[in-house]
Design a protein around this motif. Sequence first.
Motif, PDB file in Angstrom:
ATOM      1  N   ARG A 164       0.878  -1.181   0.000  1.00  0.00           N
ATOM      2  CA  ARG A 164       0.000   0.000   0.000  1.00  0.00           C
ATOM      3  C   ARG A 164       0.903   1.215   0.000  1.00  0.00           C
ATOM      4  NH1 ARG A 164      -3.094  -3.552   3.147  1.00  0.00           N
ATOM      5  NH2 ARG A 164      -1.986  -3.150   5.073  1.00  0.00           N
ATOM      6  N   ASP A 165       1.984   1.116  -0.709  1.00  0.00           N
ATOM      7  CA  ASP A 165       2.996   2.146  -0.581  1.00  0.00           C
ATOM      8  C   ASP A 165       2.917   3.148  -1.719  1.00  0.00           C
ATOM      9  OD1 ASP A 165       4.896   3.412   0.847  1.00  0.00           O
ATOM     10  OD2 ASP A 165       6.207   1.681   1.031  1.00  0.00           O
ATOM     11  N   THR A 166       3.847   4.041  -1.741  1.00  0.00           N
ATOM     12  CA  THR A 166       3.779   5.302  -2.476  1.00  0.00           C
ATOM     13  C   THR A 166       5.198   5.816  -2.495  1.00  0.00           C
ATOM     14  OG1 THR A 166       1.665   5.711  -1.382  1.00  0.00           O
ATOM     15  CG2 THR A 166       2.777   7.634  -2.277  1.00  0.00           C
ATOM     16  N   GLY A 186      -0.937   2.797  -6.224  1.00  0.00           N
ATOM     17  CA  GLY A 186      -2.034   2.466  -5.302  1.00  0.00           C
ATOM     18  C   GLY A 186      -1.942   1.049  -4.787  1.00  0.00           C
ATOM     19  N   TRP A 187      -2.933   0.647  -4.049  1.00  0.00           N
ATOM     20  CA  TRP A 187      -2.932  -0.716  -3.515  1.00  0.00           C
ATOM     21  C   TRP A 187      -2.917  -1.712  -4.664  1.00  0.00           C
ATOM     22  CZ3 TRP A 187      -6.987  -1.881   0.786  1.00  0.00           C
ATOM     23  CH2 TRP A 187      -6.831  -0.973   1.826  1.00  0.00           C
ATOM     24  N   ARG A 194     -10.455   3.034  -7.741  1.00  0.00           N
ATOM     25  CA  ARG A 194     -10.124   3.448  -6.363  1.00  0.00           C
ATOM     26  C   ARG A 194      -9.022   4.509  -6.368  1.00  0.00           C
ATOM     27  NH1 ARG A 194      -5.103   3.234  -3.154  1.00  0.00           N
ATOM     28  NH2 ARG A 194      -5.737   3.308  -0.985  1.00  0.00           N
ATOM     29  N   ASP A 197      -4.754   8.073  -1.056  1.00  0.00           N
ATOM     30  CA  ASP A 197      -4.572   9.425  -0.517  1.00  0.00           C
ATOM     31  C   ASP A 197      -3.535  10.231  -1.289  1.00  0.00           C
ATOM     32  OD1 ASP A 197      -2.485   7.802   0.349  1.00  0.00           O
ATOM     33  OD2 ASP A 197      -2.320   8.769   2.303  1.00  0.00           O
ATOM     34  N   SER A 198      -2.755   9.571  -2.150  1.00  0.00           N
ATOM     35  CA  SER A 198      -1.643  10.282  -2.807  1.00  0.00           C
ATOM     36  C   SER A 198      -2.099  11.438  -3.697  1.00  0.00           C
ATOM     37  CB  SER A 198      -0.794   9.291  -3.609  1.00  0.00           C
ATOM     38  OG  SER A 198      -0.322   8.302  -2.735  1.00  0.00           O
ATOM     39  N   THR A 217       2.374   7.741   3.575  1.00  0.00           N
ATOM     40  CA  THR A 217       2.405   6.518   2.770  1.00  0.00           C
ATOM     41  C   THR A 217       1.602   5.435   3.504  1.00  0.00           C
ATOM     42  OG1 THR A 217       4.433   5.712   3.791  1.00  0.00           O
ATOM     43  CG2 THR A 217       4.688   7.068   1.809  1.00  0.00           C
ATOM     44  N   HIS A 218       1.389   4.354   2.814  1.00  0.00           N
ATOM     45  CA  HIS A 218       0.643   3.182   3.295  1.00  0.00           C
ATOM     46  C   HIS A 218      -0.870   3.413   3.228  1.00  0.00           C
ATOM     47  CE1 HIS A 218       4.743   2.167   4.283  1.00  0.00           C
ATOM     48  NE2 HIS A 218       4.369   0.903   4.462  1.00  0.00           N
ATOM     49  N   THR A 219      -1.630   3.240   4.315  1.00  0.00           N
ATOM     50  CA  THR A 219      -3.083   3.055   4.198  1.00  0.00           C
ATOM     51  C   THR A 219      -3.829   4.376   3.975  1.00  0.00           C
ATOM     52  OG1 THR A 219      -2.778   1.191   5.681  1.00  0.00           O
ATOM     53  CG2 THR A 219      -5.044   1.866   5.240  1.00  0.00           C
ATOM     54  N   GLY A 220      -4.000   4.721   2.710  1.00  0.00           N
ATOM     55  CA  GLY A 220      -4.672   5.966   2.363  1.00  0.00           C
ATOM     56  C   GLY A 220      -6.103   6.029   2.864  1.00  0.00           C
TER      57      GLY A 220
END
Length: 306
Positions: A164-166, A186-187, A194, A197-198, A217-220
């Motif tokens: 779930r990174d960025t 995205g995921w 979908r 948050d980025s 980063t991670h869970t948007g």
Amino acid sequence: MRMLLANAEAWPGFDTTVELLKNGGAGIDAMVAGIAKVEREAKVRSVGYGGWPNMIGDMEFDAGVMDGTTRDVGAVGAVPATLPVAALAHEVMKHLPHVMLTGAGARRFATERGFAVDDTLHPDSKRVWWERLQKEMSPEQLAAFPDIPLAPLSNTITDPERVRDTTVFLARDAAEGLGVVTSTSGWAWKYPGRLGDSPIVGAGFYADSRYGAAACTHTGEMTMRCGTSRSIVLALRLGYSLEDAVKLAVEELSELKTGFLAGVVIHAIDAKGNHKVVNYRNEEEIRYWYWDERMAAPELRVAGTI
Ligand code: GLY
């Protein structure tokens, strides 16, 4: 003081951005150039060409750009067939009265701005996606795929590899302007369309040169509910220290009790030259890149917790 903060995935482009900042380049231009290298690097498995597709095997990219001096923003979401995508978000900021474009409209604008239509699905990502999907589907689902309801699959195949990174870059440039640039695929195995948050200003990124900048980063799905990046910059405006501003944002995340809950990493800088990276709820060690003009070379450091 010129400075640059980015997450561990930034390695292919961090030095490029540092060199441009050293030469007096504007922060946003320097970060977009650095992130373009991350987006083209197939070994970075959460951003650009190396990222993972959505549930039906299509790559959809998200990116955001914010200039903390003007508070101008450009963002794109669920964009197909386009790299470098942070550069496209920058084009939105520069050439449209809008803040965000998504999907087919974003791709149309990319063509207008001279971006090639790219083949963005890496053969290895395609192979892993299809192997995983086959394991998760019944024979009936497999036979009808992709014309099946996808939602029932999302709990089982959301993010099979915890990706779930960025990539996030936050800079202070020679003009003392703060800015943020983000980019992600995205995921992995996300529902088509979908957005994370980025590309969401205030959630995945925010900058105000008078106070500070933040990016997540991670869970948007969590930072979008809390407006995490904006919370941090607003807290700085209200006189919080950087430490306390990030602590407040972590408290807000920890107050969430429903929905999809997992890890978040907060990256933040203030206008005084401080920085902070906090790992909330991720079990694995989180590292980040940091450079400021007092340092001979960038350093890869370990994020703390609150
Ligand atoms: N933070 C990246 C995402 O939620 O897509």
